[in-house]
Design a protein around this motif. Structure first.
Motif, mmCIF file in Angstrom:
data_model
loop_
_atom_site.group_PDB
_atom_site.id
_atom_site.type_symbol
_atom_site.label_atom_id
_atom_site.label_comp_id
_atom_site.label_asym_id
_atom_site.label_seq_id
_atom_site.Cartn_x
_atom_site.Cartn_y
_atom_site.Cartn_z
ATOM 1 N N VAL A 36 59.569 45.968 124.338
ATOM 2 C CA VAL A 36 60.476 47.039 124.746
ATOM 3 C C VAL A 36 61.201 46.587 126.010
ATOM 4 O O VAL A 36 60.564 46.255 127.021
ATOM 5 C CB VAL A 36 59.704 48.340 125.014
ATOM 6 N N LEU A 50 62.604 46.195 120.784
ATOM 7 C CA LEU A 50 63.232 47.505 120.891
ATOM 8 C C LEU A 50 64.069 47.501 122.161
ATOM 9 O O LEU A 50 63.551 47.568 123.280
ATOM 10 C CB LEU A 50 62.168 48.604 120.960
ATOM 11 N N LEU A 52 66.476 49.292 124.517
ATOM 12 C CA LEU A 52 66.858 50.659 124.852
ATOM 13 C C LEU A 52 68.180 50.683 125.615
ATOM 14 O O LEU A 52 68.499 49.739 126.342
ATOM 15 C CB LEU A 52 65.764 51.298 125.704
ATOM 16 N N ARG A 71 61.410 61.071 124.188
ATOM 17 C CA ARG A 71 62.029 60.602 122.937
ATOM 18 C C ARG A 71 61.776 59.105 122.756
ATOM 19 O O ARG A 71 61.499 58.641 121.637
ATOM 20 C CB ARG A 71 63.522 60.899 122.960
ATOM 21 N N GLN A 72 61.876 58.350 123.833
ATOM 22 C CA GLN A 72 61.585 56.919 123.762
ATOM 23 C C GLN A 72 60.112 56.682 123.413
ATOM 24 O O GLN A 72 59.779 55.787 122.630
ATOM 25 C CB GLN A 72 61.931 56.257 125.093
ATOM 26 N N ARG A 74 58.269 58.590 121.614
ATOM 27 C CA ARG A 74 58.098 58.868 120.184
ATOM 28 C C ARG A 74 58.591 57.706 119.324
ATOM 29 O O ARG A 74 58.013 57.411 118.266
ATOM 30 C CB ARG A 74 58.807 60.169 119.812
ATOM 31 N N ARG A 75 59.653 57.038 119.744
ATOM 32 C CA ARG A 75 60.135 55.865 118.992
ATOM 33 C C ARG A 75 59.066 54.763 118.997
ATOM 34 O O ARG A 75 58.859 54.082 117.986
ATOM 35 C CB ARG A 75 61.424 55.338 119.613
ATOM 36 N N ILE A 76 58.424 54.594 120.118
ATOM 37 C CA ILE A 76 57.376 53.573 120.211
ATOM 38 C C ILE A 76 56.146 54.007 119.419
ATOM 39 O O ILE A 76 55.501 53.194 118.749
ATOM 40 C CB ILE A 76 57.028 53.315 121.693
ATOM 41 N N GLU A 77 55.834 55.299 119.432
ATOM 42 C CA GLU A 77 54.683 55.825 118.684
ATOM 43 C C GLU A 77 54.832 55.553 117.194
ATOM 44 O O GLU A 77 53.845 55.263 116.499
ATOM 45 C CB GLU A 77 54.545 57.324 118.933
ATOM 46 N N ALA A 78 56.064 55.609 116.691
ATOM 47 C CA ALA A 78 56.293 55.357 115.258
ATOM 48 C C ALA A 78 55.873 53.944 114.864
ATOM 49 O O ALA A 78 55.574 53.682 113.697
ATOM 50 C CB ALA A 78 57.771 55.588 114.930
ATOM 51 N N TRP A 79 55.848 53.048 115.810
ATOM 52 C CA TRP A 79 55.430 51.672 115.537
ATOM 53 C C TRP A 79 53.902 51.547 115.484
ATOM 54 O O TRP A 79 53.365 50.543 115.039
ATOM 55 C CB TRP A 79 56.014 50.758 116.620
ATOM 56 N N THR A 99 53.877 55.853 128.052
ATOM 57 C CA THR A 99 53.522 55.737 126.632
ATOM 58 C C THR A 99 52.018 55.663 126.453
ATOM 59 O O THR A 99 51.447 56.345 125.585
ATOM 60 C CB THR A 99 54.189 54.483 126.031
#
Length: 405
Positions: A36, A50, A52, A71-72, A74-79, A99
């Protein structure tokens, strides 16, 4: 593993080298990594990065993430990461800590940067450090940390320690690349959570034609004797020590040329130093170069001069060693406890001392060869694979500590 860094391509620095070497070694061992970073329009598209949205700060391709958001996260959580590894103390590093807290993940922090030394070198006002500490505290939802009363310097150090504590205080493991880093600062981390793991650099071959092309590009004659520096060409790297020292080298070895490779943050400051040295016609400033060009520069050099006293490891020393170039350093801590240990000539941190050591290597081929051979032997031990394996051990300890904590 989800890695968080405030610095990334197209910039070039030791943190990026260490990070990319590590993720490459982990990937080669079958582990998935997400990196990230702040986005940049000239970044290569990579599925495991990723990038940003970030804003330029006007210095050497550095981009800043405006502020970590859920929101960021959550994007990392999806991984679905299993562990967070924070590499820098900026807003992306803060996002990594946020995170880990939000997702309940173990967190590892690598202390690449001596934050206090950089705050002093760049003369960052106490009020700015206080503001950063306050913002970090609020973003993590923590109570304010009191700072002992004292003078301005004490106040600044207190706020730097607050930032370090916010980022590393709850870390399951904190990695320092050399024991020398521990001599410079009092990290707010229990001893059982500290790990010394030297970073590594990949060995890169370079053909004779590349070295010749480098010389031709920068107007270096065959008779010129090249002294090389690689790193940020700025005050925290000791450039204000190197340039007057090089003037003394030229007085003893008129064929010497100094090549400065790296990003320049303060152009006017550097120009004043070069002009004041009286040997500006013997100095070449290349700016930031790609990795293969740095390798070509090393292949061309006779001596690597490293005047920094703020580095936690100095990865460029390993790059020089792998190219068979002897180094001169002024940092007694790195000479004693760095990844290459005493496989370099230690100079007094004065223009006379540094000049004498550089000139000695230029005039004593046998000493130069012995120094270079020892450094290369030690650098070859620090392979990317060994680095990756050591970090996997740290990750396992961090996961165990997190589960038991």
């Amino acid at each position: 593993m989800a890695h968080f860094s405030d610095t990334y391509l197209p910039r070039r620095d030791g943190i990026i080298t260490s990070l990319r070497t590590l993720t490459g070694a982990l990937g080669g061992a079958g582990h998935e990594c997400l990196t990230v970073v702040p986005g940049h329009r000239r970044q290569p598209a990579q599925p495991d990065v990723l990038a940003l949205p970030a804003v330029p700060c006007g210095v050497a391709d550095l981009r800043l993430l405006p502020w970590p958001t859920l929101r960021q996260v959550r994007r990392i959580e999806a991984w679905q990461p299993d562990l967070v590894h924070v590499h820098t103390p900026g807003s992306v590093g803060l996002l990594g800590v946020l995170t880990a807290r939000r997702l309940g993940l173990p967190v590892v922090h690598t202390y690449h940067t001596d934050l206090q030394a950089y705050v002093d070198a760049y003369r960052i006002p106490t009020a700015a450090i206080r503001m950063i500490a306050t913002l970090y505290t609020r973003r993590l939802g923590l109570p304010a940390v009191p700072v002992p009363a004292g003078g301005d310097d004490d106040d600044r150090r207190g706020h730097v320690q607050t930032v370090n504590a916010l980022l590393m205080g709850d870390a399951d493991a904190v990695v320092v690349p050399t024991a020398a880093a521990l001599d410079r600062t009092d990290l707010p981390v229990p001893a059982h959570r500290l790990f010394v793991v030297p970073s590594a650099v990949p060995k890169r071959a370079v053909g004779a034609h590349r070295a010749a092309a480098f010389r031709a590009t920068y107007g270096l004659g065959e008779a010129d004797r090249m002294v090389l520096f690689v790193g940020r060409v700025n005050r925290e790297k000791g450039i204000d020590l190197l340039l007057p020292a090089f003037a003394k080298v030229v007085a003893r070895e008129p064929r010497a040329r100094l090549v400065l490779v790296g990003a320049v943050y303060e152009q006017r400051w550097l120009r004043r130093l070069i002009d004041a040295s009286g040997v500006g016609d013997r100095v070449v400033v290349t700016g930031q170069l790609a990795a293969d060009q740095v390798t070509a520069a090393c292949a061309t050099a006779e001596v690597f001069a490293f005047p920094s006293s703020t580095d936690t490891q100095g990865l460029v020393l390993q790059e020089a060693a792998l190219a068979g170039v002897p180094s001169v350093i002024v940092d007694a801590d790195l000479h004693r406890a760095g990844a290459l240990g005493d496989a370099a000539v230690l100079a007094d941190p004065t223009p006379d001392g540094l000049a004498a050591a550089v000139t000695r290597l230029l005039h004593d081929p046998a000493l130069a060869r012995r120094t270079a051979d020892l450094a290369r032997t030690r650098a070859l031990r620090h392979t990317p694979q060994r680095y990756g394996a050591a970090m996997l051990d740290v990750y396992r300890d961090a996961i165990t500590a997190h589960r038991s904590g």
